[in-house]
Design an enzyme around this catalytic site. Structure first.
Site, short mmCIF file in Angstrom:
data_model
loop_
_atom_site.label_atom_id
_atom_site.label_comp_id
_atom_site.label_asym_id
_atom_site.label_seq_id
_atom_site.Cartn_x
_atom_site.Cartn_y
_atom_site.Cartn_z
N GLU A 38 -39.20 8.76 5.64
CA GLU A 38 -40.06 7.71 6.22
C GLU A 38 -40.56 6.76 5.14
O GLU A 38 -40.62 5.56 5.35
CB GLU A 38 -41.24 8.33 6.97
CG GLU A 38 -40.86 8.84 8.35
CD GLU A 38 -40.23 7.77 9.23
OE1 GLU A 38 -40.62 6.59 9.15
OE2 GLU A 38 -39.29 8.11 9.98
N TYR A 121 -48.85 3.96 10.49
CA TYR A 121 -47.46 4.03 10.94
C TYR A 121 -46.76 5.29 10.42
O TYR A 121 -46.15 6.05 11.17
CB TYR A 121 -46.69 2.77 10.49
CG TYR A 121 -45.20 2.99 10.59
CD1 TYR A 121 -44.57 2.88 11.82
CD2 TYR A 121 -44.46 3.40 9.48
CE1 TYR A 121 -43.22 3.16 11.94
CE2 TYR A 121 -43.12 3.69 9.60
CZ TYR A 121 -42.50 3.55 10.82
OH TYR A 121 -41.18 3.84 10.95
N ASP A 139 -43.25 -0.18 14.54
CA ASP A 139 -42.75 -0.90 13.36
C ASP A 139 -42.10 -2.20 13.83
O ASP A 139 -42.20 -2.56 15.01
CB ASP A 139 -41.78 -0.02 12.55
CG ASP A 139 -40.46 0.19 13.28
OD1 ASP A 139 -40.37 -0.16 14.49
OD2 ASP A 139 -39.50 0.67 12.65
#
Ligand code: SF4
Length: 360
Positions: A38, A121, A139
């Site tokens: 990520e 996020y 996103d």
């Protein structure tokens, strides 16, 4: 909105099951691997990340291995991927988890959010993918898909718009399937609902997509026009000593590209030649007076918020001994050892050029 939620469940998730791309972090999904992927995927495409991810995991197969590594080794594995604060934060977070949490990876949204370099996020992405927490991620891909599904005609960069997209994504999330839902939305945005040529006729959400119905998918998302980015002219020196070693300087931690090594130099000021710029910069940065010699190479490079042309010249010291005044550290390095240190892409081009010249 309810209809869209149904479509997510009945069309998007089955589509994702069938079309999900293979990615190394999607197999053997541990919190550690999800976290690394990520962070690498922020601002970076899947195809660019894949070799970095494989290399990084090979070098640091566990959180413990990452925590024990030096920052320089971590930056070396990140070299060329950009946004280096991600690597520094990853390293700090691994050390923190090891020392303060006994190696136990955070499992809740708030615990994840407390890690260096993890914002809402990333916390939602790790929480949903690694622990199946019901957290929706938003996103750029998700914003594009949602703005088209709902033909959202306001500018998406406003903070109120971001909150609205988060609420919609939260509402659409099928409880208990957050990981699949998040990945499906992002996959749809990356492979079907593309910025320029969306493949609407292959889209599982086409039935209920308002932008498609209006015949104007690329009219969304509505964005502020981009500001023109500044262009910088920069000079750098490859300072060579009598032993044939090169002088490299380490950028300060808090600066852009902090912790990386470089050929010293800096921005050209009004009224000076590039050679004068290089001489001034090396005096300010390392307290040495140099004589600027032959031209080596000009490197053009684009960052997200400026573009740069970097003119590089050979140089030699005519007085003084280097001291790290406006840098963190410096080293004299044998040409054969230059690649042991982490550099930005622009400095890697200079090394490529030095190696080419050595061969000729
Ligand atoms: Fe995007 Fe077209 Fe699908 Fe709408 S129908 S979500 S615009 S790909």
């Amino acid at each position: 909105m309810e209809q869209v939620r149904k479509e997510v469940f009945s069309s998007l998730l089955p589509w994702f099951k069938k079309h999900r791309r293979k990615m190394p972090w999607r197999s053997n999904r541990t919190p550690y691997r999800v976290w690394i992927s990520e962070l690498m995927l922020q601002q970076t495409r899947v195809d660019q990340v894949t070799p970095y991810f494989n290399r990084f995991i090979k070098q640091f197969p566990s959180l413990r291995a990452l925590a024990k590594a030096s920052q320089e080794d971590v930056l070396k594995q990140w070299e060329g991927l950009g946004y280096y604060s991600r690597a520094r934060n990853l390293h700090k977070a691994a050390q923190l988890i090891s020392t303060q949490r006994g190696g136990r990876f955070p499992r809740t949204f708030d615990e994840l959010l407390a890690l260096p370099g993890v914002g809402p996020y990333t916390a939602a992405a790790i929480g949903s993918l690694a622990f199946n927490l019901d957290l929706a991620v938003v996103d750029g891909n998700v914003i594009r898909v949602l703005s088209r599904l709902f033909a959202y005609d306001e500018m998406v960069q406003r903070s109120v718009a971001k909150k609205q997209f988060q609420s919609v994504a939260d509402f659409l999330l099928p409880q208990g399937s957050a990981g699949d839902y998040n990945e499906a939305m992002m996959e749809l945005g990356a492979t079907v609902c593309a910025p320029k040529n969306p493949k609407c006729t292959h889209c599982p959400m086409a039935n209920i997509c308002l932008a498609f119905k209006q015949g104007n998918p690329t009219g969304f998302p509505v964005k502020k026009p981009r500001k023109k980015v500044p262009h910088l002219v920069v000079g750098a020196a490859v300072v060579v000593n009598d032993a044939g070693d090169f002088l490299i300087a380490q950028r300060r931690e808090k600066e852009m590209l902090g912790g990386l090594w470089e050929f010293p130099g800096g921005k050209q000021e009004a009224g000076e030649t590039i050679q004068e710029c290089i001489a001034r910069e090396l005096k300010e940065e390392l307290d040495i007076k140099i004589e600027v010699g032959d031209f080596l190479v000009t490197v053009q490079h684009a960052y997200s918020h400026f573009t740069m042309e970097l003119h590089t010249y050979f140089a030699k010291i005519i007085s003084g001994q280097p001291r790290p005044i406006e840098c963190q550290d410096f080293k004299w390095v044998n040409p054969g050892n230059l690649r042991r240190f982490p550099y930005s892409k622009a400095d890697l081009y200079i090394i490529d050029e030095l190696e080419k010249q050595e061969k000729t």
